[in-house]
Design a protein around this motif. Structure first.
Motif, PDB file in Angstrom:
ATOM      1  N   ARG A 241      -5.211   4.796  -7.120  1.00 27.83           N
ATOM      2  CA  ARG A 241      -4.811   6.154  -6.755  1.00 27.83           C
ATOM      3  C   ARG A 241      -3.495   6.599  -7.382  1.00 27.83           C
ATOM      4  O   ARG A 241      -2.940   7.630  -7.013  1.00 27.83           O
TER       5      ARG A 241
ATOM      6  N   HIS B 154      -3.039  -0.454  11.700  1.00 26.37           N
ATOM      7  CA  HIS B 154      -2.525  -1.743  11.219  1.00 26.37           C
ATOM      8  C   HIS B 154      -1.030  -1.646  10.974  1.00 26.37           C
ATOM      9  O   HIS B 154      -0.486  -0.552  10.846  1.00 26.37           O
TER      10      HIS B 154
ATOM     11  N   ASP C  18       0.851  -1.195   0.000  1.00 26.40           N
ATOM     12  CA  ASP C  18       0.000   0.000   0.000  1.00 26.40           C
ATOM     13  C   ASP C  18       0.894   1.256   0.000  1.00 26.40           C
ATOM     14  O   ASP C  18       0.591   2.244   0.629  1.00 26.40           O
TER      15      ASP C  18
ATOM     16  N   ASP D  99      -3.248   8.063  10.638  1.00 22.88           N
ATOM     17  CA  ASP D  99      -3.940   7.373   9.548  1.00 22.88           C
ATOM     18  C   ASP D  99      -5.178   6.640  10.069  1.00 22.88           C
ATOM     19  O   ASP D  99      -5.119   5.969  11.100  1.00 22.88           O
TER      20      ASP D  99
ATOM     21  N   HIS E 278      -3.350  12.165  -1.365  1.00 22.27           N
ATOM     22  CA  HIS E 278      -2.849  11.046  -2.158  1.00 22.27           C
ATOM     23  C   HIS E 278      -3.895   9.954  -2.376  1.00 22.27           C
ATOM     24  O   HIS E 278      -3.583   8.912  -2.946  1.00 22.27           O
ATOM     25  N   ASP E 279      -5.123  10.174  -1.903  1.00 21.34           N
ATOM     26  CA  ASP E 279      -6.180   9.172  -2.048  1.00 21.34           C
ATOM     27  C   ASP E 279      -7.323   9.643  -2.935  1.00 21.34           C
ATOM     28  O   ASP E 279      -8.295   8.918  -3.105  1.00 21.34           O
TER      29      ASP E 279
HETATM   30  C1  NOJ Z   1      -5.518   6.028   4.531  1.00 20.46           C
HETATM   31  C2  NOJ Z   1      -4.358   6.402   3.668  1.00 20.46           C
HETATM   32  O1  NOJ Z   1      -4.453   7.757   3.330  1.00 20.46           O
HETATM   33  C3  NOJ Z   1      -4.423   5.494   2.450  1.00 20.46           C
HETATM   34  O2  NOJ Z   1      -3.499   5.888   1.463  1.00 20.46           O
HETATM   35  C4  NOJ Z   1      -4.181   4.092   2.916  1.00 20.46           C
HETATM   36  O3  NOJ Z   1      -4.329   3.205   1.820  1.00 20.46           O
HETATM   37  C5  NOJ Z   1      -5.159   3.686   4.015  1.00 20.46           C
HETATM   38  N1  NOJ Z   1      -5.339   4.684   5.014  1.00 20.46           N
HETATM   39  C6  NOJ Z   1      -4.675   2.456   4.716  1.00 20.46           C
HETATM   40  O4  NOJ Z   1      -3.543   2.776   5.489  1.00 20.46           O
END
Ligand code: NOJ
Ligand code: CA
Length: 600
Positions: A435, A144, A101, A240, A366-367
């Protein structure tokens, strides 16, 4: 010292002259410092008037030619950030990680990913940033770890391992997972681990097992991560996914809703695995670590917080503002309408949030698809980006920028599933393209690889990098980049730093207009923004509530005031917008910002 204060009290000629010099000369940090010198404004914490800037390290600047950004790349661009006016950077995870990720799967919280550099590089970044008064926030992934983190490797090794309870392990039910909970990233949120024949829970990818915050040792180990980085001198953390730290211990099934999601799974409500009240205990504990850490100077928590409405998000400030200082309000960020009434509603709501917390505003990260694209109409994107920047940087609150928004970076989404890096784009193609598109390399020049690297970058920038890049825009006085710089310099002064925000637009469908009432030694300032693609005549009437009239006068027209424009969207615009009288002649997407003062 007194001389400066009294000058500003008169009509704030310093501010006006200073801004004129910004337009003519492209800005001068020295002038800003001079203006601040000697002005004793009420003391508010630094994060309340800082400009925050999110950096995705993999895509910011590559210094060793491997096509991915690195820590030294960030260090090499600190002068750029300083010139832009950035006070604090949030670096998305730069820790060792299998990069499933892209860093949000951490295998060591207290080290630097080798592909991004070394701890010595990071220490150097901190020291160089400090020299420039730029603070650094780390991304703290609290929900996590990676499945390759030694904690999880121990936890999964046997049912009676001392770290077994650091994660969420359960027996299956009826030959399947323990319940119907789904991962936000598609499919079941449970994965069977053959070795011990139990399922572990993961709200995100299966490679991101959720930790168990109800376990006191896990909790202490996490708080130690904070202490480690605070000791190094970071100024806080972006937390996060704070909403999903706790789940129903009884594992009730989530309600199933109609239809399917982008991954083809049935829609479900995250009723039993999101927003458990225990999250507040953790936030208070994290905050206590920050508040009591020796030498930490007002360290800040910025939270990735979600909720159905402002009331629920505002709970994350804590009952006595003792939790997250700057929770994120995604309702503002996700408003995909260029709508003055909707932004008015959202700003009013967030400004008056029930907790009384200080607002944080952002559009991009970034999402999510970059807002240059989301709000752009394809023809006037630069003008619209200036309009949005003017709102972001003049409302009451702390702005958070995403790297590249200041130069108008666009998304460059993958065209074929084979080109996708972000796993959700592979699982969800073509409905969900992932993304990658908003994570392309920063555009430093119009040359090869946008000046990001000497070799082919991991992702490719949109073609518009040829015109929208730092080098080109620095030279163009009317560029988006120079407009950001101007606005950021302006917001370094009162009333933009700490003053209130009062709307004067009487629910106009196209115009957003507000006064930032005088604060400290400043004057009232009027901001007027035209959200429509048509010219609009707007006649503000200023009431005693919005402006500091000593006798509470009502409905005062502009002709009764001294109006001193501060920030035109281009060098000639302000004169055309305000030609005297009562009316502002707002061009399409026009921006008007002025000091206003009662004429004697
Ligand atoms: C939110 C973060 O901004 C995202 O990029 C990530 O995939 C998820 N949390 C999981 O950590
Ligand atoms: Ca590199």
């Amino acid at each position: 010292m007194m001389r400066l204060i009294s000058k500003i009290k008169l009509i704030n000629p310093c501010l006006v002259a200073f801004l004129a010099s910004v337009f003519l000369a492209g800005g001068s940090a020295q002038a800003t410092e001079l203006l601040h010198e000697g002005i004793t404004e009420p003391k508010t914490p630094w994060w309340q008037h800082a400009v925050f800037y999110e950096i995705y390290p993999r895509s910011f600047k590559d210094t060793n030619g491997d096509g991915i950004g690195d820590i030294n790349g960030i260090t090499s661009k600190l002068d750029y950030l300083k010139e832009l006016g950035v006070d604090a950077i949030w670096i998305t995870p730069c820790f060792p990680s299998p990069q499933v990720d892209f860093g949000y799967d951490i295998s060591d919280y207290c080290a630097i990913a080798p592909e991004y550099g070394t701890m010595a590089d990071f220490d150097n970044l901190l020291a160089e940033a400090k020299k420039r008064n730029i603070r650094i926030l780390m991304d703290f992934v609290v929900n996590h770890t990676s499945d390759k983190h030694p904690w999880f490797e121990e936890s999964r090794s046997s049912r009676d391992n001392p770290k077994r309870d650091w994660y969420i392990w359960r027996d299956g039910k009826n030959g399947g997972p323990p319940n119907n909970w789904q991962s936000l990233f598609g499919r079941s949120a449970w994965k069977l681990d053959a070795k011990t024949n139990q399922y572990y829970y993961h709200f995100f990818y299966a490679e991101q097992p959720d930790v168990n915050w109800r376990n006191p040792q896990l909790k202490e180990a996490m708080l130690d991560v904070d202490r480690f980085w605070l000791k190094k001198g970071v100024s806080g953390f972006r937390l996060d996914a704070v909403g999903c730290l706790f789940e129903d211990p009884e594992l009730h099934d989530n309600p199933v809703l109609a239809g399917t999601n982008n991954f083809g799974d049935p829609n479900t409500e995250f009723k039993y695995n999101d927003h458990y009240p225990e999250v507040h205990d953790v936030m208070r504990d994290l905050r206590t670590v920050l508040d009591t850490f020796p030498g930490a100077d007002n360290a800040v928590l910025v939270g990735e917080t979600s909720g159905p409405d402002v009331k629920s998000i505002s709970e994350m400030y804590g009952k006595t503002l003792d939790e997250i200082q700057l929770p994120m309000n995604f309702h503002f960020a996700y408003l995909n309408m260029r709508s003055a009434p909707e932004f008015r509603r959202l700003i009013k709501e967030w400004n008056a949030n029930p907790a009384g917390g200080w607002p944080l505003y952002f559009f991009s990260n970034h999402d999510q698809i970059r807002h240059y694209v989301r709000y752009g109409d394809g023809k006037n994107n630069d003008a619209i980006a200036k309009l949005m920047a003017a709102m972001l940087l003049t409302v009451r609150g702390t702005p958070l920028l995403y790297y590249g928004e200041e130069i108008g970076m666009e998304n460059n989404d993958p065209k074929r599933v084979e080109d996708v890096y972000d796993p959700i784009g592979k699982i969800g193609w073509p409905k969900e393209k992932g993304r990658d598109g908003e994570r392309t390399p920063m555009q430093w020049t119009g040359g090869q690889y946008a000046g990001f690297s000497t070799s082919k970058p991991w992702l490719t920038s949109a073609d518009s990098f040829k015109t929208h890049n730092v080098e080109t825009e620095t030279k163009d006085k009317d560029s988006l980049l120079n407009f950001y710089k101007t606005l950021i310099k302006l917001r370094g002064h009162e009333p933009f730093k700490n003053g209130d925000c009062k709307f004067v637009d009487a629910n106009d469908p196209n115009i957003l207009s507000y006064v930032r009432p005088a604060y400290g030694h400043s004057q009232d300032c009027l901001v007027t923004l035209n959200f429509s693609d048509k010219p609009v005549e707007f006649t503000p009437l200023l009431t005693g509530q919005a402006i500091t009239f000593p006798h509470g006068e009502e409905n005062v027209p502009l002709s009764k005031l001294v109006v001193q424009p501060l920030v035109p969207a281009d060098a000639s615009c302000s004169k055309a917008i305000y030609r005297g009288g009562d009316t502002l002649h707002m061009p399409p997407f026009g921006v008007f910002i002025a000091e206003i003062k009662r004429s004697n």
